[in-house]
Design a protein around this motif. Structure first.
Motif, PDB file in Angstrom:
ATOM      1  N   ARG A  22       0.828  -1.204   0.000  1.00  0.00           N
ATOM      2  CA  ARG A  22       0.000   0.000   0.000  1.00  0.00           C
ATOM      3  C   ARG A  22       0.865   1.257   0.000  1.00  0.00           C
ATOM      4  NH1 ARG A  22      -4.584  -0.860   4.462  1.00  0.00           N
ATOM      5  NH2 ARG A  22      -3.329   0.800   5.343  1.00  0.00           N
ATOM      6  N   GLU A  23       0.256   2.391  -0.281  1.00  0.00           N
ATOM      7  CA  GLU A  23       0.979   3.664  -0.319  1.00  0.00           C
ATOM      8  C   GLU A  23       1.579   4.041   1.028  1.00  0.00           C
ATOM      9  OE1 GLU A  23      -1.160   6.918  -2.021  1.00  0.00           O
ATOM     10  OE2 GLU A  23      -1.698   5.781  -3.804  1.00  0.00           O
ATOM     11  N   ASP A  24       0.963   3.596   2.129  1.00  0.00           N
ATOM     12  CA  ASP A  24       1.462   3.934   3.462  1.00  0.00           C
ATOM     13  C   ASP A  24       2.594   3.011   3.919  1.00  0.00           C
ATOM     14  OD1 ASP A  24       0.047   1.610   3.983  1.00  0.00           O
ATOM     15  OD2 ASP A  24      -1.380   2.537   5.367  1.00  0.00           O
ATOM     16  N   GLY A  25       3.037   2.105   3.036  1.00  0.00           N
ATOM     17  CA  GLY A  25       4.143   1.213   3.364  1.00  0.00           C
ATOM     18  C   GLY A  25       3.736  -0.094   3.994  1.00  0.00           C
ATOM     19  N   LEU A  26       2.458  -0.255   4.290  1.00  0.00           N
ATOM     20  CA  LEU A  26       1.971  -1.518   4.837  1.00  0.00           C
ATOM     21  C   LEU A  26       1.720  -2.496   3.692  1.00  0.00           C
ATOM     22  CD1 LEU A  26      -0.647  -0.277   7.457  1.00  0.00           C
ATOM     23  CD2 LEU A  26       1.651  -1.147   7.900  1.00  0.00           C
ATOM     24  N   ARG A  27       1.939  -3.752   3.973  1.00  0.00           N
ATOM     25  CA  ARG A  27       1.602  -4.798   3.007  1.00  0.00           C
ATOM     26  C   ARG A  27       0.288  -5.417   3.460  1.00  0.00           C
ATOM     27  NH1 ARG A  27       3.824  -7.215  -1.039  1.00  0.00           N
ATOM     28  NH2 ARG A  27       5.866  -6.331  -0.654  1.00  0.00           N
ATOM     29  N   GLN A  28      -0.682  -5.439   2.547  1.00  0.00           N
ATOM     30  CA  GLN A  28      -1.970  -6.060   2.846  1.00  0.00           C
ATOM     31  C   GLN A  28      -2.000  -7.424   2.188  1.00  0.00           C
ATOM     32  OE1 GLN A  28      -5.403  -3.597   2.622  1.00  0.00           O
ATOM     33  NE2 GLN A  28      -6.770  -5.306   2.249  1.00  0.00           N
ATOM     34  N   GLY A  43       3.822  -4.770   8.547  1.00  0.00           N
ATOM     35  CA  GLY A  43       4.702  -3.632   8.355  1.00  0.00           C
ATOM     36  C   GLY A  43       5.800  -3.598   9.387  1.00  0.00           C
ATOM     37  N   HIS A  44       6.984  -3.210   8.963  1.00  0.00           N
ATOM     38  CA  HIS A  44       8.116  -3.074   9.867  1.00  0.00           C
ATOM     39  C   HIS A  44       8.264  -1.606  10.235  1.00  0.00           C
ATOM     40  CE1 HIS A  44      11.905  -3.961  11.761  1.00  0.00           C
ATOM     41  NE2 HIS A  44      12.470  -2.997  11.067  1.00  0.00           N
ATOM     42  N   ASN A  45       8.290  -1.310  11.546  1.00  0.00           N
ATOM     43  CA  ASN A  45       8.352   0.067  12.044  1.00  0.00           C
ATOM     44  C   ASN A  45       7.193   0.902  11.520  1.00  0.00           C
ATOM     45  OD1 ASN A  45      10.645  -0.276  13.643  1.00  0.00           O
ATOM     46  ND2 ASN A  45      12.007   0.132  11.916  1.00  0.00           N
ATOM     47  N   LYS A  46       6.005   0.323  11.507  1.00  0.00           N
ATOM     48  CA  LYS A  46       4.809   0.994  10.994  1.00  0.00           C
ATOM     49  C   LYS A  46       3.703   1.018  12.046  1.00  0.00           C
ATOM     50  CE  LYS A  46       6.146   1.778   6.757  1.00  0.00           C
ATOM     51  NZ  LYS A  46       6.210   3.139   6.255  1.00  0.00           N
ATOM     52  N   LEU A  47       4.072   1.094  13.317  1.00  0.00           N
ATOM     53  CA  LEU A  47       3.068   1.057  14.375  1.00  0.00           C
ATOM     54  C   LEU A  47       2.024   2.170  14.232  1.00  0.00           C
ATOM     55  CD1 LEU A  47       2.006  -0.364  16.864  1.00  0.00           C
ATOM     56  CD2 LEU A  47       3.557   1.021  18.247  1.00  0.00           C
ATOM     57  N   PRO A  48       2.407   3.421  13.942  1.00  0.00           N
ATOM     58  CA  PRO A  48       1.374   4.453  13.785  1.00  0.00           C
ATOM     59  C   PRO A  48       0.365   4.121  12.678  1.00  0.00           C
ATOM     60  CG  PRO A  48       3.520   5.467  14.045  1.00  0.00           C
ATOM     61  CD  PRO A  48       3.758   3.991  13.871  1.00  0.00           C
ATOM     62  N   GLU A  49       0.853   3.590  11.582  1.00  0.00           N
ATOM     63  CA  GLU A  49      -0.040   3.226  10.482  1.00  0.00           C
ATOM     64  C   GLU A  49      -0.946   2.055  10.869  1.00  0.00           C
ATOM     65  OE1 GLU A  49       3.560   5.215   8.738  1.00  0.00           O
ATOM     66  OE2 GLU A  49       3.222   3.689  10.258  1.00  0.00           O
ATOM     67  N   LEU A  50      -0.386   1.064  11.561  1.00  0.00           N
ATOM     68  CA  LEU A  50      -1.183  -0.090  11.982  1.00  0.00           C
ATOM     69  C   LEU A  50      -2.257   0.317  12.989  1.00  0.00           C
ATOM     70  CD1 LEU A  50       1.688  -2.701  12.260  1.00  0.00           C
ATOM     71  CD2 LEU A  50      -0.223  -2.791  10.651  1.00  0.00           C
TER      72      LEU A  50
END
Length: 134
Positions: A22-28, A43-50
């Motif tokens: 995804r655009e936010d760097g997360l993999r769905q 996601g790695h180091n993506k806690l705010p996005e998660l």
């Protein structure tokens, strides 16, 4: 079904996840259980996005289920991010070992859930979330 390690490793190596970046760097990733599917976010180091994804759910609170290990290592970061994003939550801490898998433990979990104002609109996050927090 293959019975040796080399064949099993070949199957594992050939597996391709059904997912998108995804655009936010997360993999769905689309997980399949029988005929049903549901999305899993990685996601790695993506806690705010998660944590931000919780806002997309129809929920009123987040119920955090920890074991005695994950509460030490994961709760500080996860709960700080939930607070930063204004997402209400409450927690329940359970024992780690098999001896804690009892009806009394279930009673404790349910009591914590109900005392915390849990409803059918609460989002439940298990200690497996620790894999996402690291």
């Amino acid at each position: 079904m293959p019975s040796n390690a080399e064949q099993l490793q070949a199957i594992a190596n050939s597996y391709v996840m059904d997912g998108t970046l995804r655009e936010d760097g997360l993999r769905q990733v689309k997980m399949h259980i029988g005929e049903s599917t549901f999305p899993v976010l990685l996601g790695h180091n993506k806690l705010p996005e998660l944590v931000g994804e919780l806002r997309t759910l129809d929920m009123d609170k987040v119920f955090l289920g920890y074991d005695e290990n994950t509460v030490v290592h994961c709760a500080p970061r996860l709960e700080a991010e939930l607070e930063r994003q204004g997402i209400p939550f409450y927690r329940c801490v359970m024992g780690v070992s098999e001896q804690n898998k009892t009806m009394a433990s279930l009673d404790h979990i349910l009591e914590t859930f109900l005392k915390g104002g849990g409803s059918r609109c609460a989002a439940l996050l298990r200690s497996a979330l620790r894999l996402l927090v690291r």
